[in-house]
Motif scaffolding. Sequence first.
Motif, PDB file in Angstrom:
ATOM      1  N   GLY A 135      -0.895   6.828 -13.250  1.00 10.52           N
ATOM      2  CA  GLY A 135      -2.141   7.777 -13.125  1.00 10.52           C
ATOM      3  C   GLY A 135      -2.985   7.487 -12.088  1.00 10.52           C
ATOM      4  N   VAL A 136      -2.121   7.355 -10.833  1.00 11.42           N
ATOM      5  CA  VAL A 136      -3.000   7.146  -9.563  1.00 11.42           C
ATOM      6  C   VAL A 136      -3.065   8.717  -8.923  1.00 11.42           C
ATOM      7  N   GLU A 137      -4.078   9.050  -8.626  1.00 16.07           N
ATOM      8  CA  GLU A 137      -4.359  10.416  -7.964  1.00 16.07           C
ATOM      9  C   GLU A 137      -4.469  10.092  -6.460  1.00 16.07           C
ATOM     10  N   GLN A 138      -5.455   9.441  -6.113  1.00 21.39           N
ATOM     11  CA  GLN A 138      -5.774   9.142  -4.672  1.00 21.39           C
ATOM     12  C   GLN A 138      -5.749   7.959  -4.359  1.00 21.39           C
ATOM     13  N   PHE A 139      -5.424   7.532  -3.127  1.00 19.15           N
ATOM     14  CA  PHE A 139      -5.163   6.005  -2.443  1.00 19.15           C
ATOM     15  C   PHE A 139      -4.912   6.147  -1.138  1.00 19.15           C
ATOM     16  N   ASP A 140      -5.182   4.966  -0.523  1.00 20.13           N
ATOM     17  CA  ASP A 140      -4.992   4.575   0.868  1.00 20.13           C
ATOM     18  C   ASP A 140      -3.353   4.378   0.868  1.00 20.13           C
ATOM     19  N   LEU A 141      -2.866   4.512   2.079  1.00 11.30           N
ATOM     20  CA  LEU A 141      -1.222   4.357   2.166  1.00 11.30           C
ATOM     21  C   LEU A 141      -0.880   3.431   3.507  1.00 11.30           C
ATOM     22  N   VAL A 142      -0.181   2.405   3.368  1.00 13.63           N
ATOM     23  CA  VAL A 142       0.248   1.754   4.453  1.00 13.63           C
ATOM     24  C   VAL A 142       1.698   1.545   4.412  1.00 13.63           C
ATOM     25  N   GLY A 143       2.195   1.764   5.598  1.00 12.98           N
ATOM     26  CA  GLY A 143       3.847   1.585   5.949  1.00 12.98           C
ATOM     27  C   GLY A 143       4.208   1.340   7.105  1.00 12.98           C
ATOM     28  N   HIS A 144       5.393   0.459   7.128  1.00  8.12           N
ATOM     29  CA  HIS A 144       5.871  -0.276   8.230  1.00  8.12           C
ATOM     30  C   HIS A 144       7.306   0.385   8.503  1.00  8.12           C
ATOM     31  N   SER A 145       7.616   0.519   9.561  1.00  8.88           N
ATOM     32  CA  SER A 145       8.853   1.138   9.929  1.00  8.88           C
ATOM     33  C   SER A 145       9.509   2.299   9.008  1.00  8.88           C
ATOM     34  N   TYR A 146      10.551   1.944   8.431  1.00 12.25           N
ATOM     35  CA  TYR A 146      11.097   3.050   7.397  1.00 12.25           C
ATOM     36  C   TYR A 146       9.873   3.373   6.673  1.00 12.25           C
ATOM     37  N   GLY A 147       9.259   2.627   6.108  1.00 16.02           N
ATOM     38  CA  GLY A 147       8.231   2.706   5.019  1.00 16.02           C
ATOM     39  C   GLY A 147       7.288   3.449   5.673  1.00 16.02           C
ATOM     40  N   GLY A 148       7.038   3.380   6.880  1.00 18.69           N
ATOM     41  CA  GLY A 148       6.183   4.054   7.696  1.00 18.69           C
ATOM     42  C   GLY A 148       6.325   5.580   7.709  1.00 18.69           C
ATOM     43  N   THR A 159       8.460   6.919   5.648  1.00 20.45           N
ATOM     44  CA  THR A 159       8.092   7.593   4.531  1.00 20.45           C
ATOM     45  C   THR A 159       6.782   8.070   4.299  1.00 20.45           C
ATOM     46  N   ALA A 160       5.721   7.277   4.682  1.00 24.11           N
ATOM     47  CA  ALA A 160       4.331   7.301   4.268  1.00 24.11           C
ATOM     48  C   ALA A 160       3.796   8.631   5.305  1.00 24.11           C
ATOM     49  N   LEU A 161       4.410   8.886   6.298  1.00 22.06           N
ATOM     50  CA  LEU A 161       4.267  10.268   6.968  1.00 22.06           C
ATOM     51  C   LEU A 161       4.625  11.213   6.373  1.00 22.06           C
ATOM     52  N   LYS A 162       5.636  11.375   5.821  1.00 22.39           N
ATOM     53  CA  LYS A 162       6.470  12.353   5.191  1.00 22.39           C
ATOM     54  C   LYS A 162       5.362  12.522   3.539  1.00 22.39           C
ATOM     55  N   PHE A 163       5.151  11.468   3.017  1.00 25.99           N
ATOM     56  CA  PHE A 163       4.432  11.661   1.811  1.00 25.99           C
ATOM     57  C   PHE A 163       3.045  12.321   2.129  1.00 25.99           C
ATOM     58  N   THR A 164       2.510  11.694   3.083  1.00 32.48           N
ATOM     59  CA  THR A 164       1.243  12.154   3.256  1.00 32.48           C
ATOM     60  C   THR A 164       0.995  13.796   3.857  1.00 32.48           C
ATOM     61  N   TYR A 165       1.943  13.972   4.519  1.00 35.18           N
ATOM     62  CA  TYR A 165       2.032  15.533   4.898  1.00 35.18           C
ATOM     63  C   TYR A 165       2.487  16.518   3.630  1.00 35.18           C
ATOM     64  N   GLU A 166       3.165  16.039   2.704  1.00 36.90           N
ATOM     65  CA  GLU A 166       3.480  16.786   1.420  1.00 36.90           C
ATOM     66  C   GLU A 166       2.379  16.531   0.519  1.00 36.90           C
ATOM     67  N   ASN A 167       1.364  15.834   0.571  1.00 35.77           N
ATOM     68  CA  ASN A 167       0.428  15.458  -0.571  1.00 35.77           C
ATOM     69  C   ASN A 167      -1.004  15.238   0.158  1.00 35.77           C
ATOM     70  N   PRO A 168      -1.183  16.258   1.015  1.00 33.37           N
ATOM     71  CA  PRO A 168      -2.530  15.918   1.933  1.00 33.37           C
ATOM     72  C   PRO A 168      -3.956  15.723   0.848  1.00 33.37           C
ATOM     73  N   SER A 169      -3.838  16.186  -0.045  1.00 30.21           N
ATOM     74  CA  SER A 169      -5.056  15.731  -1.101  1.00 30.21           C
ATOM     75  C   SER A 169      -5.131  14.414  -1.557  1.00 30.21           C
ATOM     76  N   ARG A 170      -3.914  13.784  -1.637  1.00 27.04           N
ATOM     77  CA  ARG A 170      -3.951  12.568  -2.343  1.00 27.04           C
ATOM     78  C   ARG A 170      -3.972  11.320  -1.466  1.00 27.04           C
ATOM     79  N   VAL A 171      -3.759  11.374  -0.090  1.00 27.77           N
ATOM     80  CA  VAL A 171      -3.771  10.158   0.631  1.00 27.77           C
ATOM     81  C   VAL A 171      -5.427  10.128   1.220  1.00 27.77           C
ATOM     82  N   ASN A 172      -6.015   9.023   1.194  1.00 27.43           N
ATOM     83  CA  ASN A 172      -7.321   9.137   1.906  1.00 27.43           C
ATOM     84  C   ASN A 172      -7.359   8.776   3.465  1.00 27.43           C
ATOM     85  N   ARG A 173      -6.499   7.356   3.264  1.00 22.21           N
ATOM     86  CA  ARG A 173      -6.421   6.863   4.840  1.00 22.21           C
ATOM     87  C   ARG A 173      -5.107   6.314   5.120  1.00 22.21           C
ATOM     88  N   LEU A 174      -4.602   6.371   6.188  1.00 22.13           N
ATOM     89  CA  LEU A 174      -3.053   6.140   6.343  1.00 22.13           C
ATOM     90  C   LEU A 174      -3.010   5.212   7.470  1.00 22.13           C
TER      91      LEU A 174
END
Length: 260
Positions: free
Chosen positions: A84-97, A99-114
């Motif tokens: 039930g989490v709608e908005q959040f901050d997102l941290v990613g390293h390497s492959y996780g980073g 993935t984080a970029l793709k997720f943020t681009y596709e879900n712009p209203s959900r990620v507050n800070r990256l």
Amino acid sequence: MRPNNQTVLAGVKISGAGRPLVLLHSSMSSGKQWTKLVQQLKDNHQIINIDLLGYGDAPQPDRNTVFSLQYETRRIESILAELGVEQFDLVGHSYGGATALKFTYENPSRVNRLVVFEPVAFHLLAADNPARQDVVQLGNSMAEMSDFEAAESFLDYWNGQGYFASIPDFVRQPLLNRVYKGVLDFTALLGESYQLSDYANIVQPTLLLSGEKTRRSAQAVVHELSQHLPNSHMQVTPGGHMAPISHADTVNQYIVDFLD
């Protein structure tokens, strides 16, 4: 049939209370790499620490599939929906980073800070860029090697020559069990279709971190992102590509300061 809660949340560790924060680790690792960061942030954040597919306690992808980052982002979406989490901050390293970029681009209203430490989004580099050619060669070579040889090549590339030979057997064996996913990760990273012009639409406050002794492939991606993400700040840290582990105290402090 909708997966049950236990299936969706396999490989997910939740701790703390406060503003939601999602953590995504590097290839050949797991959410355990963030142990120190979790301890620093859990008093003010609900931390959702996710093992990516094929790592830690997460489900194993089909070795024969044509793997893509979409498998990762769809699973992350399912996890967050279950929680039930709608908005959040997102941290990613390497492959996780990446993935984080793709997720943020596709879900712009959900990620507050990256925050991304050397996101290995090699698909953002031109095909003739020598830095991209480095990783194409590495990925192709790993696909033809035994698990032992592939793990050695991968880990020595990111950690320095002789690293794999230096680690004890009890550490080495889990890495051998994960190496096939590392090969799939290369497939996903190089096959992603988004370009720098797409990621230029990521307007969230973004911290780009890079190790001062890193590989040119990772450095090239961070440089390109710093030129295209409109609300980003770049910070160079001690160490190399694995600085979130080898220099965790320093890297974590940059992350904490940016988030809090």
